[in-house]
Design a protein around this motif. Structure first.
Motif, PDB file in Angstrom:
ATOM      1  N   GLU A 110       1.305   9.900  -2.688  1.00 18.67           N
ATOM      2  CA  GLU A 110       2.664   9.549  -2.327  1.00 18.67           C
ATOM      3  C   GLU A 110       3.076   8.966  -0.980  1.00 18.67           C
ATOM      4  N   ALA A 111       2.286   9.708  -0.070  1.00 16.08           N
ATOM      5  CA  ALA A 111       2.447   9.484   1.405  1.00 16.08           C
ATOM      6  C   ALA A 111       2.148   7.846   1.555  1.00 16.08           C
ATOM      7  N   ALA A 112       0.841   7.588   0.941  1.00 14.51           N
ATOM      8  CA  ALA A 112       0.394   6.245   1.394  1.00 14.51           C
ATOM      9  C   ALA A 112       1.456   5.145   0.820  1.00 14.51           C
ATOM     10  N   ALA A 113       2.018   5.279  -0.644  1.00 16.28           N
ATOM     11  CA  ALA A 113       2.681   4.426  -0.972  1.00 16.28           C
ATOM     12  C   ALA A 113       4.106   4.471  -0.240  1.00 16.28           C
ATOM     13  N   ALA A 114       4.515   5.597   0.433  1.00 23.39           N
ATOM     14  CA  ALA A 114       5.752   5.551   1.088  1.00 23.39           C
ATOM     15  C   ALA A 114       5.828   4.442   2.267  1.00 23.39           C
ATOM     16  N   ILE A 115       4.573   4.345   2.730  1.00 16.23           N
ATOM     17  CA  ILE A 115       4.216   3.434   3.939  1.00 16.23           C
ATOM     18  C   ILE A 115       3.873   2.050   3.485  1.00 16.23           C
ATOM     19  N   VAL A 116       2.762   2.070   2.506  1.00 15.95           N
ATOM     20  CA  VAL A 116       2.564   0.551   1.819  1.00 15.95           C
ATOM     21  C   VAL A 116       2.663   0.777   0.440  1.00 15.95           C
ATOM     22  N   PRO A 117       3.620   0.318  -0.096  1.00 14.34           N
ATOM     23  CA  PRO A 117       3.944   0.596  -1.543  1.00 14.34           C
ATOM     24  C   PRO A 117       2.951  -0.083  -2.517  1.00 14.34           C
ATOM     25  N   ARG A 118       2.396  -1.101  -2.101  1.00 17.19           N
ATOM     26  CA  ARG A 118       1.432  -1.734  -2.996  1.00 17.19           C
ATOM     27  C   ARG A 118       0.161  -0.857  -3.246  1.00 17.19           C
ATOM     28  N   THR A 119      -0.135   0.160  -2.387  1.00 16.44           N
ATOM     29  CA  THR A 119      -1.104   1.130  -2.328  1.00 16.44           C
ATOM     30  C   THR A 119      -1.073   1.933  -3.710  1.00 16.44           C
ATOM     31  N   ARG A 120       0.283   2.033  -4.329  1.00 16.97           N
ATOM     32  CA  ARG A 120       0.459   3.043  -5.495  1.00 16.97           C
ATOM     33  C   ARG A 120      -0.540   2.488  -6.638  1.00 16.97           C
ATOM     34  N   ALA A 121      -1.333   3.734  -7.028  1.00 16.79           N
ATOM     35  CA  ALA A 121      -2.373   3.412  -8.125  1.00 16.79           C
ATOM     36  C   ALA A 121      -2.798   4.806  -8.806  1.00 16.79           C
ATOM     37  N   THR A 122      -3.493   4.540  -9.795  1.00 17.04           N
ATOM     38  CA  THR A 122      -4.000   5.725 -10.616  1.00 17.04           C
ATOM     39  C   THR A 122      -5.357   5.066 -11.059  1.00 17.04           C
ATOM     40  N   THR A 123      -6.355   6.371 -11.033  1.00 14.94           N
ATOM     41  CA  THR A 123      -7.567   6.206 -11.467  1.00 14.94           C
ATOM     42  C   THR A 123      -7.894   5.577 -12.760  1.00 14.94           C
ATOM     43  N   ALA A 134      -5.259  -3.540  -3.057  1.00 11.72           N
ATOM     44  CA  ALA A 134      -3.528  -4.200  -3.172  1.00 11.72           C
ATOM     45  C   ALA A 134      -3.093  -4.106  -1.681  1.00 11.72           C
ATOM     46  N   GLY A 135      -3.272  -3.010  -1.072  1.00 12.02           N
ATOM     47  CA  GLY A 135      -2.452  -2.772   0.213  1.00 12.02           C
ATOM     48  C   GLY A 135      -3.006  -3.691   1.422  1.00 12.02           C
ATOM     49  N   VAL A 136      -4.270  -4.121   1.388  1.00 12.25           N
ATOM     50  CA  VAL A 136      -4.902  -5.070   2.202  1.00 12.25           C
ATOM     51  C   VAL A 136      -4.172  -6.521   1.799  1.00 12.25           C
ATOM     52  N   ALA A 137      -4.397  -6.840   0.564  1.00 12.53           N
ATOM     53  CA  ALA A 137      -3.794  -7.939  -0.017  1.00 12.53           C
ATOM     54  C   ALA A 137      -2.469  -8.193   0.361  1.00 12.53           C
ATOM     55  N   ALA A 138      -1.588  -7.372   0.301  1.00 14.15           N
ATOM     56  CA  ALA A 138      -0.148  -7.263   0.599  1.00 14.15           C
ATOM     57  C   ALA A 138       0.093  -7.527   2.059  1.00 14.15           C
ATOM     58  N   ALA A 142       1.862 -10.854   3.464  1.00 17.06           N
ATOM     59  CA  ALA A 142       3.043 -10.712   4.331  1.00 17.06           C
ATOM     60  C   ALA A 142       2.668 -11.474   5.853  1.00 17.06           C
ATOM     61  N   ALA A 143       1.544 -11.656   6.286  1.00  9.27           N
ATOM     62  CA  ALA A 143       1.189 -12.341   7.299  1.00  9.27           C
ATOM     63  C   ALA A 143       0.872 -13.841   7.068  1.00  9.27           C
ATOM     64  N   GLY A 144       0.780 -14.378   6.010  1.00  4.78           N
ATOM     65  CA  GLY A 144       0.850 -15.697   5.750  1.00  4.78           C
ATOM     66  C   GLY A 144      -0.965 -16.091   5.673  1.00  4.78           C
ATOM     67  N   VAL A 145      -1.828 -15.240   5.345  1.00  6.53           N
ATOM     68  CA  VAL A 145      -2.969 -15.424   5.390  1.00  6.53           C
ATOM     69  C   VAL A 145      -3.525 -15.305   3.912  1.00  6.53           C
ATOM     70  N   SER A 146      -4.062 -16.562   3.696  1.00  4.41           N
ATOM     71  CA  SER A 146      -4.907 -16.656   2.487  1.00  4.41           C
ATOM     72  C   SER A 146      -6.220 -15.720   2.326  1.00  4.41           C
TER      73      SER A 146
END
Length: 180
Positions: A110-123, A134-138, A142-146
């Protein structure tokens, strides 16, 4: 260190290099003045990211663990590269633990998802998790990097090192990027 600290590898950085007292941080970037320079990142379950702008001749390597992703190491690396003249960056995201395998306590997820929402996951077995992919990709998007490549899950691939799977006996994958 699991931080957002980026070092610019230049003549001054190299002049002060001390093998016994290496600088603390989680990313390195280098620009066109250092032709022939290679940067490396080591990781087992954390996310190794190498980046390049071949036209501007700027490269970077970042170690993006949970704390690094949450503190913005990927964004800080891109910013440092742009400060060196990079404009059209491409990233290669190496093998790391994927969200469906990165089980953590519910409070941490929950703490991670509050900072970087895309990290929210379930095993895949239904428990709270963090999705570093997902967090790194987001952050890269956002920085315009492919993103040219995303590596497989270290936990599920016996051909790769995983600290979660192998404990202290785990080796490390190495990502490299260089200026030719």
């Amino acid at each position: 260190m699991h931080s957002a600290r980026v070092h610019v590898v230049d003549d001054e950085f190299l002049a002060h290099w001390d093998e016994e007292a290496q600088p603390e941080g989680d990313a390195l970037v280098a620009g066109p003045a250092l032709r022939g320079t290679a940067l490396a990142v080591r990781a087992a379950d954390c996310v190794p990211v190498v980046l390049a702008d071949p036209h501007a001749r700027v490269i970077g390597a970042a170690h993006a663990g949970r704390a690094g992703v949450l503190s913005g190491i990927v964004t800080a690396t891109v910013t440092a590269m742009r400060d060196l003249g990079a404009r059209e960056l491409t990233a290669w995201v190496g093998p790391h633990i994927h969200g469906e395998c990165y089980e953590v306590p519910a409070r941490m997820a929950e703490a991670a998802a509050a900072i970087v929402p895309r990290t929210r996951a379930t095993t895949r077995w239904g428990t709270p998790a963090i999705d570093l992919t997902a967090g790194v990709a987001a952050q890269l998007a956002a920085a315009g990097v492919s993103v040219a490549y995303v590596g497989p899950c270290t936990l599920t691939s016996d051909a790769l090192h995983s600290h979660r799977r192998d404990g202290a006996a785990a080796g490390r994958q190495l990502g490299l990027v260089w200026l030719g």
